[in-house]
Design a protein around this motif. Sequence first.
Motif, PDB file in Angstrom:
ATOM      1  N   TYR A 235       0.770  -1.101  -0.181  1.00 32.85           N
ATOM      2  CA  TYR A 235      -0.149  -0.088   0.052  1.00 32.85           C
ATOM      3  C   TYR A 235       0.794   1.264   0.005  1.00 32.85           C
ATOM      4  O   TYR A 235       1.934   1.445   0.789  1.00 32.85           O
ATOM      5  N   GLN A 236       0.363   2.198  -0.613  1.00 33.88           N
ATOM      6  CA  GLN A 236       0.991   3.604  -1.081  1.00 33.88           C
ATOM      7  C   GLN A 236       0.822   4.574   0.339  1.00 33.88           C
ATOM      8  O   GLN A 236       1.616   5.359   0.420  1.00 33.88           O
ATOM      9  N   TYR A 237      -0.579   4.653   0.839  1.00 32.12           N
ATOM     10  CA  TYR A 237      -0.858   5.468   1.631  1.00 32.12           C
ATOM     11  C   TYR A 237      -1.377   4.890   3.020  1.00 32.12           C
ATOM     12  O   TYR A 237      -1.821   3.742   2.796  1.00 32.12           O
ATOM     13  N   VAL A 238      -0.742   5.575   3.889  1.00 31.00           N
ATOM     14  CA  VAL A 238      -1.159   4.924   5.384  1.00 31.00           C
ATOM     15  C   VAL A 238      -1.018   6.091   6.286  1.00 31.00           C
ATOM     16  O   VAL A 238      -0.293   7.009   6.143  1.00 31.00           O
ATOM     17  N   MET A 239      -1.876   5.610   7.444  1.00 32.91           N
ATOM     18  CA  MET A 239      -2.180   6.640   8.708  1.00 32.91           C
ATOM     19  C   MET A 239      -2.266   5.782   9.833  1.00 32.91           C
ATOM     20  O   MET A 239      -3.008   4.924   9.960  1.00 32.91           O
ATOM     21  N   ASN A 240      -1.557   6.252  10.656  1.00 35.36           N
ATOM     22  CA  ASN A 240      -1.560   5.673  12.160  1.00 35.36           C
ATOM     23  C   ASN A 240      -2.749   5.912  12.836  1.00 35.36           C
ATOM     24  O   ASN A 240      -3.348   6.966  12.846  1.00 35.36           O
ATOM     25  N   VAL A 241      -3.347   5.078  13.669  1.00 37.03           N
ATOM     26  CA  VAL A 241      -4.349   5.399  14.588  1.00 37.03           C
ATOM     27  C   VAL A 241      -3.881   4.771  15.986  1.00 37.03           C
ATOM     28  O   VAL A 241      -2.901   3.742  16.142  1.00 37.03           O
ATOM     29  N   HIS A 242      -4.499   5.061  17.049  1.00 39.84           N
ATOM     30  CA  HIS A 242      -3.848   4.555  18.324  1.00 39.84           C
ATOM     31  C   HIS A 242      -4.162   3.180  18.632  1.00 39.84           C
ATOM     32  O   HIS A 242      -3.294   2.483  19.278  1.00 39.84           O
ATOM     33  N   GLN A 243      -5.259   2.289  17.990  1.00 40.74           N
ATOM     34  CA  GLN A 243      -5.177   1.055  18.119  1.00 40.74           C
ATOM     35  C   GLN A 243      -6.308   0.564  16.992  1.00 40.74           C
ATOM     36  O   GLN A 243      -6.839   1.357  16.538  1.00 40.74           O
ATOM     37  N   GLY A 244      -6.707  -0.688  16.927  1.00 40.59           N
ATOM     38  CA  GLY A 244      -7.772  -1.055  16.010  1.00 40.59           C
ATOM     39  C   GLY A 244      -8.886  -0.441  15.945  1.00 40.59           C
ATOM     40  O   GLY A 244      -9.351  -0.030  15.037  1.00 40.59           O
ATOM     41  N   ARG A 245      -9.577  -0.529  17.161  1.00 39.41           N
ATOM     42  CA  ARG A 245     -10.702   0.268  17.239  1.00 39.41           C
ATOM     43  C   ARG A 245     -11.005   1.729  16.716  1.00 39.41           C
ATOM     44  O   ARG A 245     -11.887   2.214  16.492  1.00 39.41           O
ATOM     45  N   ALA A 246      -9.814   2.490  16.778  1.00 37.10           N
ATOM     46  CA  ALA A 246     -10.014   3.458  16.276  1.00 37.10           C
ATOM     47  C   ALA A 246     -10.021   3.812  15.048  1.00 37.10           C
ATOM     48  O   ALA A 246     -10.700   4.552  14.356  1.00 37.10           O
ATOM     49  N   ALA A 247      -9.400   2.684  13.964  1.00 40.86           N
ATOM     50  CA  ALA A 247      -9.288   2.619  12.796  1.00 40.86           C
ATOM     51  C   ALA A 247     -11.076   2.357  12.462  1.00 40.86           C
ATOM     52  O   ALA A 247     -11.423   2.785  11.439  1.00 40.86           O
ATOM     53  N   GLU A 248     -11.495   1.524  13.327  1.00 42.30           N
ATOM     54  CA  GLU A 248     -12.843   1.182  12.981  1.00 42.30           C
ATOM     55  C   GLU A 248     -13.900   2.248  13.247  1.00 42.30           C
ATOM     56  O   GLU A 248     -15.054   2.136  12.459  1.00 42.30           O
TER      57      GLU A 248
END
Length: 428
Positions: A44-57
């Motif tokens: 993948y070319q684009y990525v952004m971190n989040v504090h844990q999985g449920r934050a992505a959800e």
Amino acid sequence: MLTDSGVNAMSDNQFAAFLNADDAYAGSMTFYEFADAVKDILGYQYVMNVHQGRAAEHLLAKIFGKPGGAVITNYHFTTTKAHIEVTSGSACLELYADEALKTKSTHPFKGNMDIQRLKDAIKKWGKDKIGYVRMEATTNLLGGQPFSMENLKEVRKVCDQHGLLTVMDGSLIAENAYFIWKREKEYQNKTVAEIIKEMCSLVDLFYLSGRKNTCVRGGFIATNKKELIEQLEPWLPLYEGFYTYGGMSMREIGAMAVGLREMVDPAVAGCSIEQIKYFVEKLDGMGIPVVTPPGGLACHVDARKFVNHIPKEHYIAGALTAALYIASGVRAMERGTISTDRAKDGKEVYADLELTRIALPRRVYSISHIEYIIDRLNWIYKNRELIKGLRFISEPPVLRFFLGKLDALDNWGRKFCDVFKKDIGGTW
Ligand code: F0G
């Protein structure tokens, strides 16, 4: 053994990455090294971190969910479902095949989505009402059961025909890939690394909880579609943090980059799977009911069969999990009705499965730990009539399994302790 999440042992190289991390608020070099690892390993070319999985959800449900519509998935995870329902106001449709709920099975891919049910759901809801189609690799609450590459390809094909967005929860992707390598004929000559890349190429959006396969605390969302990342980007600093850290510490991001590169090694991808296989096969051989075939993340005991005298209103898996704790000191996880929140009208929603999940964090336990639990489970099985149900004495409105308090019906724990003490010893 409550979970395999955030409690795995990091490798020496991950600890080294901790020390070498570039701790800058904006533009940290460590973030760019991490982005390179995402590109190399997942493609993948684009990525952004989040504090844990449920934050992505949370972000995915907020941006791509359709209020009053539906999100489709092979099976839910607790936090996933809560975000689909609470954050996006959508229904969570779980389109697994019948085999998924058979705890005793030889089906190699019980995490597959049922393609006919998918087509029917699209027809029923209409594509404009469906936020996205999510595949969880592997399905945690079904007992860590994988889906096949063939199934993922079919899901993708149907979604393409209707212009539907596809999402993969890759928290346990290395393990799903390991199962594809071991169980799907066409992939026996591929590497785990190649399988992971191919899985990733089949979805529009990818996210994970880094607490599992990458052995660190954090998460991220990745894609090759600029228009998708651009919809998420404005919200990242509001809910998580600046673009080059997203709520994680730079140290964890550095270790996550190493964890991503390491998880494609079959010795890492398969380390807990092979222990679970040993654990499950031994219990199965002794006639103790467990989920088969062995999956990822844990050994799952089928509580409904284990304590079949407890009615469903009395939290079957919760009671067995409590008994295991008393008789062994091992804190397993209830994955049944306690882990399923009530419906909006307050009615109990009985879980599809009542499992006691004995998690195997990666690179932490040895076979002798497993032997100890097998010994105690064997004792409990012989004395299972002593176990009675539970009742809630305090119950929060959402994800009640975290903060809820329960009591033993008829104070059965007392008698259970007394018999245990007489048989095995110990002080209570
Ligand atoms: N998706 C899956 C498949 C998970 O197993 C989890 C967490 C999450 C998302 C949420 O990620 O915890 O980083 O916010 N599973 C843990 C467990 C909590 O015990 O199985 P998180």
